[in-house]
Scaffold this active site. Structure first.
Site, PDB file in Angstrom:
ATOM      1  N   CYS A 151     -27.813  -1.329  22.844  1.00  0.00           N
ATOM      2  CA  CYS A 151     -29.004  -0.633  22.884  1.00  0.00           C
ATOM      3  C   CYS A 151     -28.884   0.746  22.400  1.00  0.00           C
ATOM      4  O   CYS A 151     -29.614   1.265  21.704  1.00  0.00           O
ATOM      5  CB  CYS A 151     -29.547  -0.715  24.383  1.00  0.00           C
ATOM      6  SG  CYS A 151     -30.208  -2.318  24.706  1.00  0.00           S
TER       7      CYS A 151
ATOM      8  N   ASP B 216      -1.660  -2.429   7.447  1.00  0.00           N
ATOM      9  CA  ASP B 216      -2.735  -1.238   8.023  1.00  0.00           C
ATOM     10  C   ASP B 216      -3.808  -1.926   8.774  1.00  0.00           C
ATOM     11  O   ASP B 216      -4.745  -1.294   9.169  1.00  0.00           O
ATOM     12  CB  ASP B 216      -3.318  -0.840   6.625  1.00  0.00           C
ATOM     13  CG  ASP B 216      -4.260  -1.650   5.941  1.00  0.00           C
ATOM     14  OD1 ASP B 216      -4.014  -2.752   6.336  1.00  0.00           O
ATOM     15  OD2 ASP B 216      -4.774  -1.356   4.876  1.00  0.00           O
TER      16      ASP B 216
ATOM     17  N   GLY C 176       1.009  -1.224   0.133  1.00  0.00           N
ATOM     18  CA  GLY C 176      -0.086  -0.031   0.240  1.00  0.00           C
ATOM     19  C   GLY C 176       0.841   1.280   0.082  1.00  0.00           C
ATOM     20  O   GLY C 176       1.868   1.378  -0.865  1.00  0.00           O
ATOM     21  N   GLY C 177       0.458   2.236   0.647  1.00  0.00           N
ATOM     22  CA  GLY C 177       1.205   3.280   0.844  1.00  0.00           C
ATOM     23  C   GLY C 177       2.508   3.437   1.142  1.00  0.00           C
ATOM     24  O   GLY C 177       3.570   3.671   0.685  1.00  0.00           O
TER      25      GLY C 177
ATOM     26  N   ASN D 209      -3.296   8.512  -5.336  1.00  0.00           N
ATOM     27  CA  ASN D 209      -2.802   9.894  -5.014  1.00  0.00           C
ATOM     28  C   ASN D 209      -1.504   9.670  -4.210  1.00  0.00           C
ATOM     29  O   ASN D 209      -0.822  10.624  -4.322  1.00  0.00           O
ATOM     30  CB  ASN D 209      -3.944  10.668  -4.186  1.00  0.00           C
ATOM     31  CG  ASN D 209      -4.138  10.019  -2.801  1.00  0.00           C
ATOM     32  OD1 ASN D 209      -3.935   8.970  -2.676  1.00  0.00           O
ATOM     33  ND2 ASN D 209      -4.414  10.807  -1.959  1.00  0.00           N
ATOM     34  N   ARG D 210      -1.111   8.321  -3.811  1.00  0.00           N
ATOM     35  CA  ARG D 210       0.032   8.265  -2.935  1.00  0.00           C
ATOM     36  C   ARG D 210       0.747   6.833  -3.505  1.00  0.00           C
ATOM     37  O   ARG D 210       1.906   6.706  -3.089  1.00  0.00           O
ATOM     38  CB  ARG D 210      -0.240   8.227  -1.667  1.00  0.00           C
ATOM     39  CG  ARG D 210      -1.191   7.277  -0.952  1.00  0.00           C
ATOM     40  CD  ARG D 210      -1.756   7.394   0.413  1.00  0.00           C
ATOM     41  NE  ARG D 210      -2.651   6.539   0.731  1.00  0.00           N
ATOM     42  CZ  ARG D 210      -4.029   6.267   0.290  1.00  0.00           C
ATOM     43  NH1 ARG D 210      -4.349   7.053  -0.456  1.00  0.00           N
ATOM     44  NH2 ARG D 210      -4.673   5.179   0.865  1.00  0.00           N
TER      45      ARG D 210
END
Length: 740
Positions: A186, A130, A39-40, A71-72
């Protein structure tokens, strides 16, 4: 595939040799490294180790490329979306260095074939994961295989790199990790008060209830045991039965046209009316408002005109009401509630929506959706998911990269937020929160990847004293901080166990055969166990408890499973069977199960024991974590003097910690006694055991008098756990200094 020498092209490595030395660069060509994660961090790290000269790189990742990665994660392009990260990253990075051999694997690191023997085939492991569960798994496998691991992680502008070496440093599990935040059942199902409550409800309850496996009621049973509201739980049980009709409608072609409407009516109208019938629940809370499918779709819905249970008005009260009667759902929300038709944009046939005309447009995922927009998204996503079920998918679970499930969770969470008067979230925000996405920055990933390589080179040089725990922090003047490695935590349940690897056929070996084989007869080892007939050595028969992960397989009072095969107990290849001495005389043995050799004869024994058999160290009963406070003298008690003393402040800006509370496992106790000549000596006892040393005692004999030692000398002594006395006649009280 045999690796080539890096000096096939000497010019490529000239600068590396000048910095690292020729010997280390030559060794890199034959180094086998496992990189987990593409990944990154993984993309940056793969590029780094390829260019550094690592010769054999196994790259493993389970994930596929998503558009949001581009983008990275620079090794991927738009054309690679939906393809395997490992395969594409290897193909892209390979040409960076023709001498490097990259072996990509598209798979899960927790799969059984990646067992101890597989991990032993690597010289070093680099983690670029990650998630916590996978990190813990790789940490345990590396501790068992004795392979150094470099752990890493980033969160926005923050990052960390931590070398982990068996018996030399603490492991990943030596320090307790924060428990993931959870919410009462709840609260999630009946009385949400925050956007995250609605998102968790949509992701973990509604989506599985309609499109996943049928709920067995165990969650409600557990909530009842914990004393949650019995009336609410009874109502939730009735709701669960009603969901069966909706599930059937979603899966039936005959009712597919009305399935989304039926689901909406059940979830956002009938269930809310049922909750409103419990008047006691709403004495101190704002009441929710039932939603009306037709009115919302026609743009005529108003919170002021909706009926509540027993004919009362379900209006918002307190902070949820405004002077004009419109619910105050969030200050940053740009869409109107009463006039949804004017605010809403056009709706496509599949439920996708265009930007509204009220100026709230922008990127699709980042704009605020009106009530009508969310209804359209709910209908479209529910229809698409139902079509997938009818096409053959058995169950559908949430995936942040699955547009259908993300749309359904976004719309459901926002519709519920409308009903309860809670602020809504954009599709992007829901994706971040439901997918547990931590903001990633390319520069942070690049810095951390570079530090990983530096620490890996220290490991390969076996320069253990140079290893550092490195933090990337919010300090412009000191962006990187380094901390000396800590010794293993003597109470760690992972790295303090003794690990052995056993080759076995789980279908033919019973739990009793495995346990008795590992314990042996306690006599001196005199023959090899490789033929399966061994048994010499070991600790000898004793009362033990046997575990697989958190499951109890057997104990001295319950041996029902002892004659069952390992396979029938779910203990197969890649798993650990842990043997714990009930009498606490010897340490714990963790037996890693591996497959039999490929050429193992069928008629040969199905269990190959290690040789020699393991003999764990004697069990050491550790002192309590919290040290006892020393008693004050009468004079100190009268004067109100505190015995707490701060540890010396280091010049590097490390802040000392008072001795309150529980300190780290290797906290140092400092005692001072007078020597035969009246001079004081400092004795330092380190509670906990490092690599086979047990408890240490150090004496600062011949320490210089106060004012004569240099600052660097004092610091070195303090780092070694020694305390300099202020002069020959100096005395210190017997207290505890905890150093973080």
């Amino acid at each position: 595939m045999v690796g080539s020498s890096p000096h096939k092209n000497p010019g490529r490595y000239r600068h590396a040799e000048a910095i690292l030395g020729k010997d280390l660069v030559d060794r890199l060509a034959d180094t086998k490294v496992l990189l987990v994660g593409a990944g990154g961090i993984g993309c940056e790290l793969l590029k780094n180790i390829v260019l550094t000269g690592f010769g054999h790189i196994t790259l493993l990742d389970l994930d596929t490329i998503d558009l949001s990665n581009l983008n990275r994660q620079f090794l991927f392009k738009k054309k690679d979306v939906k393809q395997s990260k490992a395969l594409v990253a290897a193909a892209t990075a390979g040409p960076f260095n023709p001498n490097a051999h990259i072996y990509p694997i598209h798979g899960n690191i927790k799969e059984p074939q990646f067992d101890i023997e597989w991990f032993k085939g690597f010289d070093i492991v680099l983690n670029a994961l990650d998630n916590l569960d996978a990190r813990r798994h790789v940490n345990k496998m590396c501790m068992a295989a004795g392979v150094p691991l470099i752990e890493s992680g980033t969160a926005g502008y923050l990052g960390q790199v931590q070398p982990l070496v068996k018996d030399r440093t603490e492991c990943f599990d030596c320090v307790a990790k924060p428990t993931p935040k959870s919410f009462p059942v709840c609260t999630i199902r009946s009385t949400p008060s925050q956007p995250i409550h609605c998102i968790v409800w949509a992701k973990s309850y509604l989506l599985p209830q309609l499109f996943g496996e049928d709920e067995d009621g165990s969650e409600l049973d557990e909530a009842e045991k914990h004393g949650e509201n019995a009336q609410e739980i009874a109502t939730l049980r009735k709701e669960a039965l009603a969901y069966k009709a909706v599930r059937k409608a979603l899966r039936s072609p005959a009712t597919s046209a009305d399935a989304a409407r039926m689901a909406f009516q059940k979830v956002f109208n009938t269930d809310i009316l049922n909750l409103l019938s419990m008047s006691d629940m709403w004495r101190t809370r704002p009441k929710p408002t039932p939603l009306d499918f037709d009115l919302i779709q026609n743009g005529a819905f108003s919170f002021l005109t909706q009926p509540a249970a027993a004919g009362s008005s379900a209006s918002f009260t307190g902070s949820h009401a405004l002077a004009n009667g419109v619910a105050d759902l969030s200050v940053d929300d740009s869409s109107s509630i009463a006039g949804t038709s004017a605010a809403a944009g056009s709706t496509g046939a599949d439920g996708s929506t265009s930007a509204p005309a009220n100026g709230g447009g922008g990127l699709k995922d980042q704009r605020r959706l009106s009530l009508q927009d969310n209804l359209a998204m709910f209908i479209g996503s529910a229809d698409r998911l139902a079509a997938r079920l009818r096409a053959g998918e058995d169950t559908i679970g949430f995936d942040k990269d699955d547009d259908d499930t993300l749309d359904f969770v976004t719309a459901s969470a926002n519709l519920r937020a409308f009903a309860y008067g809670i602020g809504r979230k954009t599709r992007w925000e829901v994706k971040e929160m439901a997918g547990n996405i931590i903001p990633a920055i390319a520069t942070t990933n690049a810095i951390v990847a570079g530090v990983i390589v530096l620490q890996a080179l220290h490991v390969l040089r076996r320069a253990w004293k140079d290893l550092r725990n490195v933090h990337l922090q919010f300090k412009p003047a000191v962006p990187l901080s380094t901390i000396r490695m800590c010794a293993p935590n003597p109470r760690c349940g992972v790295c303090r166990d003794m690990y052995v690897c056993v080759r076995v056929d789980p279908a033919r070996v019973t739990l009793r055969e495995l346990v008795e084989g590992i314990l042996g007869d306690g006599e001196r080892e005199s023959q090899s166990s490789e033929d399966g007939d061994g048994g010499k050595g070991g600790t000898g028969p004793r009362d033990v408890s046997v575990y697989e992960d958190k499951r109890v397989l057997a104990d001295p009072d319950w041996e029902d499973n002892m004659d069952r095969t390992l396979e029938s107990l779910g203990a197969g290849r890649g798993k650990f069977v842990t043997i714990v001495d009930e009498e606490e005389q010897v340490g714990t043995v963790a037996v890693g199960l591996a497959a039999l050799p490929p050429n193992h004869p069928q008629d040969a024994p199905a269990l190959i024991l290690p040789s020699p058999l393991p003999v764990p160290p004697k069990f050491i009963k550790l002192p309590p974590v919290t040290p006892a406070s020393p008693e004050k003298t009468p004079a100190q008690a009268l004067a109100g003097t505190s015995l707490k003393r701060r540890a010396p402040t280091d010049d590097d800006g490390i802040i000392a910690i008072d001795d309150e509370g529980s300190g780290p496992p290797d906290a140092k106790r400092v005692k001072v006694g007078g020597g035969p000549n009246g001079h004081g000596h400092a004795h330092v006892h380190t509670h906990g055991r490092s690599a086979g040393n047990g408890n240490r005692k150090a004496r600062a004999a011949g320490a210089p008098e106060a004012g004569q030692e240099s600052p660097s000398k004092r610091r070195r002594l303090e780092e070694d756990g020694l305390v300099l006395l202020e002069g020959a006649g100096g005395r210190m009280v017997d207290d505890v200094i905890e150093i973080e």
